[in-house]
Design a protein around this motif. Structure first.
Motif, PDB file in Angstrom:
ATOM      1  N   GLN A  99     -37.243   0.410 -23.858  1.00  0.00           N
ATOM      2  CA  GLN A  99     -36.208   0.846 -24.793  1.00  0.00           C
ATOM      3  C   GLN A  99     -34.806   0.550 -24.265  1.00  0.00           C
ATOM      4  O   GLN A  99     -33.867   0.395 -25.041  1.00  0.00           O
ATOM      5  CB  GLN A  99     -36.349   2.345 -25.093  1.00  0.00           C
ATOM      6  CG  GLN A  99     -37.580   2.695 -25.893  1.00  0.00           C
ATOM      7  CD  GLN A  99     -37.631   4.174 -26.225  1.00  0.00           C
ATOM      8  OE1 GLN A  99     -36.595   4.815 -26.396  1.00  0.00           O
ATOM      9  NE2 GLN A  99     -38.835   4.712 -26.310  1.00  0.00           N
ATOM     10  N   LEU A 100     -34.670   0.468 -22.956  1.00  0.00           N
ATOM     11  CA  LEU A 100     -33.378   0.178 -22.338  1.00  0.00           C
ATOM     12  C   LEU A 100     -33.067  -1.322 -22.317  1.00  0.00           C
ATOM     13  O   LEU A 100     -31.907  -1.713 -22.206  1.00  0.00           O
ATOM     14  CB  LEU A 100     -33.335   0.715 -20.906  1.00  0.00           C
ATOM     15  CG  LEU A 100     -33.399   2.225 -20.753  1.00  0.00           C
ATOM     16  CD1 LEU A 100     -33.668   2.591 -19.308  1.00  0.00           C
ATOM     17  CD2 LEU A 100     -32.119   2.861 -21.246  1.00  0.00           C
ATOM     18  N   ALA A 101     -34.097  -2.148 -22.434  1.00  0.00           N
ATOM     19  CA  ALA A 101     -33.950  -3.602 -22.277  1.00  0.00           C
ATOM     20  C   ALA A 101     -32.887  -4.222 -23.191  1.00  0.00           C
ATOM     21  O   ALA A 101     -32.075  -5.029 -22.708  1.00  0.00           O
ATOM     22  CB  ALA A 101     -35.290  -4.297 -22.464  1.00  0.00           C
ATOM     23  N   PRO A 102     -32.826  -3.902 -24.489  1.00  0.00           N
ATOM     24  CA  PRO A 102     -31.804  -4.537 -25.332  1.00  0.00           C
ATOM     25  C   PRO A 102     -30.368  -4.222 -24.875  1.00  0.00           C
ATOM     26  O   PRO A 102     -29.505  -5.103 -24.894  1.00  0.00           O
ATOM     27  CB  PRO A 102     -32.070  -3.967 -26.733  1.00  0.00           C
ATOM     28  CG  PRO A 102     -33.502  -3.544 -26.704  1.00  0.00           C
ATOM     29  CD  PRO A 102     -33.754  -3.090 -25.298  1.00  0.00           C
ATOM     30  N   LEU A 103     -30.129  -2.985 -24.450  1.00  0.00           N
ATOM     31  CA  LEU A 103     -28.789  -2.626 -23.991  1.00  0.00           C
ATOM     32  C   LEU A 103     -28.459  -3.338 -22.680  1.00  0.00           C
ATOM     33  O   LEU A 103     -27.373  -3.894 -22.523  1.00  0.00           O
ATOM     34  CB  LEU A 103     -28.680  -1.106 -23.808  1.00  0.00           C
ATOM     35  CG  LEU A 103     -27.328  -0.605 -23.310  1.00  0.00           C
ATOM     36  CD1 LEU A 103     -26.203  -0.988 -24.264  1.00  0.00           C
ATOM     37  CD2 LEU A 103     -27.369   0.903 -23.109  1.00  0.00           C
ATOM     38  N   ILE A 104     -29.386  -3.366 -21.754  1.00  0.00           N
ATOM     39  CA  ILE A 104     -29.159  -4.050 -20.483  1.00  0.00           C
ATOM     40  C   ILE A 104     -28.915  -5.530 -20.733  1.00  0.00           C
ATOM     41  O   ILE A 104     -28.044  -6.147 -20.113  1.00  0.00           O
ATOM     42  CB  ILE A 104     -30.335  -3.817 -19.512  1.00  0.00           C
ATOM     43  CG1 ILE A 104     -30.402  -2.326 -19.127  1.00  0.00           C
ATOM     44  CG2 ILE A 104     -30.210  -4.695 -18.270  1.00  0.00           C
ATOM     45  CD1 ILE A 104     -31.648  -1.932 -18.359  1.00  0.00           C
TER      46      ILE A 104
END
Length: 146
Positions: free
Chosen positions: A67-72
């Motif tokens: 879930q964090l991947a797109p923001l990172i």
């Protein structure tokens, strides 16, 4: 005499935890993606760090990392993800150890001379390591943990 200004260029964000104190919310969404006003906690942190001159941000992930991947990925010029595979059984110190291991790899890579450069062309070879250590401020801080 004024105290020297420390220049921190690297930050570490520990974002691997399971958010147990958040109860059922922590099971569905990483803490860093919780919205505060207009942005998530993680996005606010990233923007603040970049606005204040941080050049490299190590984000240690684990729980619900996909879930964090797109923001990172949006911050990929400054941010790198390091995965703590033991996030479910170990605490923040394990996440910090993962980040510090990554930081050491970056430091070793940066210390290498350019491909094709002979030792005689390497400025470290010419000046010697002792002189390099003298050039570095003794109380320099290399990273901050956010």
């Amino acid at each position: 005499m004024d105290a020297p200004i420390l220049q921190i260029r690297t930050a570490i964000i520990l974002a691997a935890g399971r958010g147990l104190r958040l109860g059922h919310i922590g099971k569905r969404i990483p803490k860093g993606l919780l919205q505060l006003c207009r942005y998530s906690i993680l996005e606010q942190s990233l923007n603040c760090l970049i606005d204040n001159g941080i050049e490299k941000i190590i984000i240690v992930t684990g729980h619900l990392r996909e879930q964090l991947a797109p923001l990172i990925d949006r911050f990929r010029r400054q941010a790198v993800e390091i995965v703590n595979p033991d996030y479910a059984t170990q605490g923040n110190m394990r996440s910090l150890a993962c980040a510090l291991g990554s930081l050491e790899q970056v430091r070793r890579h940066a210390a290498r001379r350019p491909l094709g450069q002979s030792p005689a062309q390497d400025p470290r070879h010419q000046r010697g390591h002792a002189q390099q250590a003298e050039d570095r401020p003794q109380d320099a801080v290399e990273f901050a943990i956010v």
